[in-house]
Design an enzyme around this catalytic site. Sequence first.
Site, PDB file in Angstrom:
ATOM      1  CG  HIS A  84      -1.690  -1.258   1.466  1.00  0.00           C
ATOM      2  ND1 HIS A  84      -2.994  -1.420   0.837  1.00  0.00           N
ATOM      3  CD2 HIS A  84      -1.584  -2.111   2.357  1.00  0.00           C
ATOM      4  CE1 HIS A  84      -3.421  -2.642   1.086  1.00  0.00           C
ATOM      5  NE2 HIS A  84      -2.586  -2.964   2.245  1.00  0.00           N
TER       6      HIS A  84
HETATM    7  O1  RIB Z   1      -5.305  -0.332   4.867  1.00  0.00           O
HETATM    8  C1  RIB Z   1      -3.899  -0.156   4.563  1.00  0.00           C
HETATM    9  C2  RIB Z   1      -3.228   0.902   5.444  1.00  0.00           C
HETATM   10  O2  RIB Z   1      -3.345   0.561   6.846  1.00  0.00           O
HETATM   11  C3  RIB Z   1      -1.488   0.978   5.349  1.00  0.00           C
HETATM   12  O3  RIB Z   1      -1.137   2.329   5.466  1.00  0.00           O
HETATM   13  C4  RIB Z   1      -1.230   0.094   6.492  1.00  0.00           C
HETATM   14  O4  RIB Z   1       0.323   0.211   6.519  1.00  0.00           O
HETATM   15  C5  RIB Z   1      -2.095   0.245   7.439  1.00  0.00           C
HETATM   16  O5  RIB Z   1      -1.570   1.546   7.936  1.00  0.00           O
END
Ligand code: RIB
Length: 313
Positions: free
Chosen positions: A243
């Site tokens: 992500h």
């Molecule tokens: O949903 C994904 C996000 O939530 C990413 O930033 C992961 O690190 C968590 O913080």
Amino acid sequence: MAPRKIIIDTDPGQDDAVAILLALASPEDIDLLGITAVAGNVPLPLTEKNARIVCELAGRPDVRVFAGCDAPLARKLVTAEHVHGKTGLDGPQLDAPTMPLQDQHAVDFIIETLRSEPAGTVTLVPVGPLTNIATAFQRAPDIIGRVQEIVLMGGAYFEVGNITPTAEFNIYVDPEAAKIVFGAGAPLVVMPLDVTHKALTTKPRIDAFRALGTKVGDMVAAWTDFFERFDMEKYGSEGAPLHDPCTIAYLVRPELFAGRLINVEIETGSDLTLGMTVADWWRITDRPKNALFMKDIDAAGFYALLADRLARL
Ligand code: RIB
Ligand code: CA
């Protein structure tokens, strides 16, 4: 072109760690002014410690790391040890950091930096819950107009939720903060699950990290090996979405991404859909187009960039 001055606001988190490494591996594109830690994946004492671990792994104990808010604006903290493990960086064995944590509060650092740097020259890169950013905007509304851009990881629309049926984790943890940030009026680029779920680790991609033959490559491979089990079990996918590095990759190679300038609002009233990013993708309403909401990524190009840049550390 001069490197982009940024502040990374983060809750490491294996994927946050890769985002920080990518930024530190890209000095020609990124001038990292500081890292501000926020409570999210794990509590604040761990997220600030993890941020320092990552800086030392990159050989950069000089980077300034600040601790910020330890709880959302108006709710109890929800964490994600089920995804990231108890430490937040589960996977490999890690030494405790020796570099110092800055004394200044992260929110004060954000405010001071935006006031002291020339207007329009600092980009905020939040990759965790938006508590620090929203608190800074509430405490010092004058800084909002001085922000060059906010490039954040959070939200979901077509991909729907990963922590509830309708909400993505970063937004869900502090929906009131997200409402403030999405409504502030600063230029906003959003990397939702709709795009990050197209940036999946696969065995060849993780092998490419391991093939670097460096401590960084081995750590990133071990982190992704650990981190991917949650998404593979839940989605039946062949890997985990990386992500947070999507935000840094956008700053380095924006052409890897495609999306739409649309209206995005945050649900803060309904328990059923709390934290949902209500994205007007089909432009049905005349609500202000406040966010460049990404939907597509050149995943092969993204992973090639990652391997190429991480090899430098
Ligand atoms: O949903 C994904 C996000 O939530 C990413 O930033 C992961 O690190 C968590 O913080
Ligand atoms: Ca994160």
